[in-house]
Design a protein around this motif. Sequence first.
Motif, PDB file in Angstrom:
ATOM      1  N   UNK A 186      -2.177   4.969  -2.175  1.00 49.76           N
ATOM      2  CA  UNK A 186      -2.002   5.658  -0.895  1.00 49.76           C
ATOM      3  C   UNK A 186      -1.491   4.707   0.183  1.00 49.76           C
ATOM      4  N   UNK A 187      -2.028   3.498   0.207  1.00 52.45           N
ATOM      5  CA  UNK A 187      -1.587   2.525   1.207  1.00 52.45           C
ATOM      6  C   UNK A 187      -0.098   2.222   1.062  1.00 52.45           C
ATOM      7  N   UNK A 188       0.356   2.047  -0.167  1.00 52.51           N
ATOM      8  CA  UNK A 188       1.766   1.742  -0.405  1.00 52.51           C
ATOM      9  C   UNK A 188       2.662   2.907  -0.003  1.00 52.51           C
ATOM     10  N   UNK A 189       2.243   4.140  -0.296  1.00 50.75           N
ATOM     11  CA  UNK A 189       3.031   5.310   0.092  1.00 50.75           C
ATOM     12  C   UNK A 189       3.180   5.395   1.610  1.00 50.75           C
ATOM     13  N   UNK A 190       2.109   5.148   2.322  1.00 45.95           N
ATOM     14  CA  UNK A 190       2.171   5.176   3.788  1.00 45.95           C
ATOM     15  C   UNK A 190       3.126   4.107   4.313  1.00 45.95           C
ATOM     16  N   UNK A 191       3.060   2.926   3.724  1.00 37.74           N
ATOM     17  CA  UNK A 191       3.936   1.833   4.143  1.00 37.74           C
ATOM     18  C   UNK A 191       5.402   2.202   3.948  1.00 37.74           C
ATOM     19  N   UNK A 192       5.750   2.856   2.852  1.00 38.98           N
ATOM     20  CA  UNK A 192       7.142   3.261   2.614  1.00 38.98           C
ATOM     21  C   UNK A 192       7.663   4.125   3.755  1.00 38.98           C
ATOM     22  N   UNK A 193       6.859   5.068   4.230  1.00 36.96           N
ATOM     23  CA  UNK A 193       7.297   5.938   5.324  1.00 36.96           C
ATOM     24  C   UNK A 193       7.453   5.154   6.620  1.00 36.96           C
ATOM     25  N   UNK A 194       6.548   4.240   6.883  1.00 42.37           N
ATOM     26  CA  UNK A 194       6.671   3.412   8.086  1.00 42.37           C
ATOM     27  C   UNK A 194       7.943   2.567   8.039  1.00 42.37           C
ATOM     28  N   UNK A 195       8.266   2.051   6.868  1.00 45.12           N
ATOM     29  CA  UNK A 195       9.474   1.238   6.724  1.00 45.12           C
ATOM     30  C   UNK A 195      10.736   2.075   6.932  1.00 45.12           C
ATOM     31  N   UNK A 196      10.759   3.289   6.410  1.00 46.87           N
ATOM     32  CA  UNK A 196      11.927   4.155   6.596  1.00 46.87           C
ATOM     33  C   UNK A 196      12.153   4.450   8.073  1.00 46.87           C
ATOM     34  N   UNK A 197      11.106   4.826   8.788  1.00 44.81           N
ATOM     35  CA  UNK A 197      11.242   5.127  10.211  1.00 44.81           C
ATOM     36  C   UNK A 197      11.741   3.904  10.981  1.00 44.81           C
ATOM     37  N   UNK A 198      11.207   2.745  10.646  1.00 43.24           N
ATOM     38  CA  UNK A 198      11.597   1.529  11.353  1.00 43.24           C
ATOM     39  C   UNK A 198      13.061   1.173  11.101  1.00 43.24           C
ATOM     40  N   UNK A 199      13.510   1.254   9.843  1.00 46.81           N
ATOM     41  CA  UNK A 199      14.890   0.892   9.527  1.00 46.81           C
ATOM     42  C   UNK A 199      15.875   1.893  10.126  1.00 46.81           C
ATOM     43  N   UNK A 200      15.539   3.175  10.092  1.00 42.40           N
ATOM     44  CA  UNK A 200      16.408   4.194  10.698  1.00 42.40           C
ATOM     45  C   UNK A 200      16.575   3.931  12.187  1.00 42.40           C
ATOM     46  N   UNK A 201      15.481   3.662  12.873  1.00 38.87           N
ATOM     47  CA  UNK A 201      15.544   3.388  14.309  1.00 38.87           C
ATOM     48  C   UNK A 201      16.368   2.143  14.599  1.00 38.87           C
ATOM     49  N   UNK A 202      16.211   1.105  13.758  1.00 37.39           N
ATOM     50  CA  UNK A 202      16.945  -0.142  13.954  1.00 37.39           C
ATOM     51  C   UNK A 202      18.453   0.083  13.837  1.00 37.39           C
TER      52      UNK A 202
END
Length: 453
Positions: A200-216
């Motif tokens: 579960x922790x890894x799945x949550x991290x994947x979504x946080x990374x996607x949002x961050x890279x898209x914004x960047x």
Amino acid sequence: MAPIPENQGLRHDVIRTLVLAGPLVVGQLTSFGMNFVDTVMAGRIGTVDLAAIAVGSSIWAAGFLFVLGVLLAVSATVSQLDGAGRRHQVGEFTRQAIWLSLMLAVVLFLAVRSAGWIMGAIDVEAQVAELSMDYLRAISWGAPALCAMMALRFFSEGTGYTRPTMYVGLLGIACNVPLNYVLMFGKLGVPAMGAVGAGWATAIVFWLQLFALTAWIAWRPRYAPFALFARLSRPNAREILSLLRLGLPIGVMVFLEGGLFVGTALLIGTLGALPVAAHQVAMNYAGLMFMVPVGLSGAITVRVGNAIGRGDVLGARRAGLVGMGLATCFGLVSATVMLTVPEWIVGFYTSEAEVASLAVSLLFFAAIFQLADCLQASAAGALRGLKDTRMPMVYSIIAYWAIGLSCGWFLTFRMEFGPEGMWIGIITGLSVAAVLLSHRFLRITQQRLRLIR
């Protein structure tokens, strides 16, 4: 412009490769570091949780590696388009790559949630198999985010801007540690979930990374010429199929290479919880070190592809050779560390004496295959830059499965070498792949040079 002296040109190639590769190496290390953290934390819970993550993450890796391989075609294509000055085509190409990534995410999601038959087929211990499936069900919810993020990442890398890979990786490891602590050990009122909490922790991290890279990418001016988010394109079957024709052989190749390690882990899983836990410790560390040549291979792909786009075959050949040389040098350093301080390395993972003792012996074999592993990874990256993907796929079938896995199986289960037999198979497969792939890059670039002389 006066020609660059040979030694200055070589120095320029080394520096340029390292500048591109540095952020990629950090990004790869931090990305893999999440599995490292999962393994270390699970080792503090018990052998069953450690074995469950070993088996579950191996199955997850098999599916993800195929998706990753297909999407590696994005960086190769973008680098060639950028080198040829066709930046106006990059945005639309990447939008289609994102559509493809989401399609692949659906396949990955369904595949890992239906993987119970694999563990049943190879007779993984029931308790380990059940916990592994719970881990896979949890991490599968991160598949859409991970696949879309890979498409955006390879777009950025293909333009020669590799720092976002590092930033996203650092964000991932920074978030994964506290999330693991809360979900695995049951903190802040959350029930302790052990290995499942790591999923579960890894799945949550994947979504946080996607949002961050898209914004960047949306925010940084350097991406403006590519107009990636200027509009929303519909899926274009012809463009997606064209990308698949290039990416599928890479996906199969990466899957087969990863499959050698996954198959090894699953077969060792039939020997019991102790061998699979020791194997996970040794392979996890070897895999962590492998992230360096993986990062280098990404830089090699971009440099070779960019040179080909500008019509500079000699520059592409030299970029590939420099990258392969740098990767091999790192392999020497990595092997030396594994041979000199194996007990110190294993001590980070587990305090159980039996697991530690077997893991130390397996690190000896990991040290042996470092040179071959680094060379084959960098040679594969150079060939991707040439958009040469089909024969490397054939080489992978021969090296990793026809030779490597079958050799390991024979030594382990017929000659009764134990888990060490599978590691000898890994060494054999990687060595054959290194020879075949590096020779092909040299031959292709030499042929192209003869055509233009």
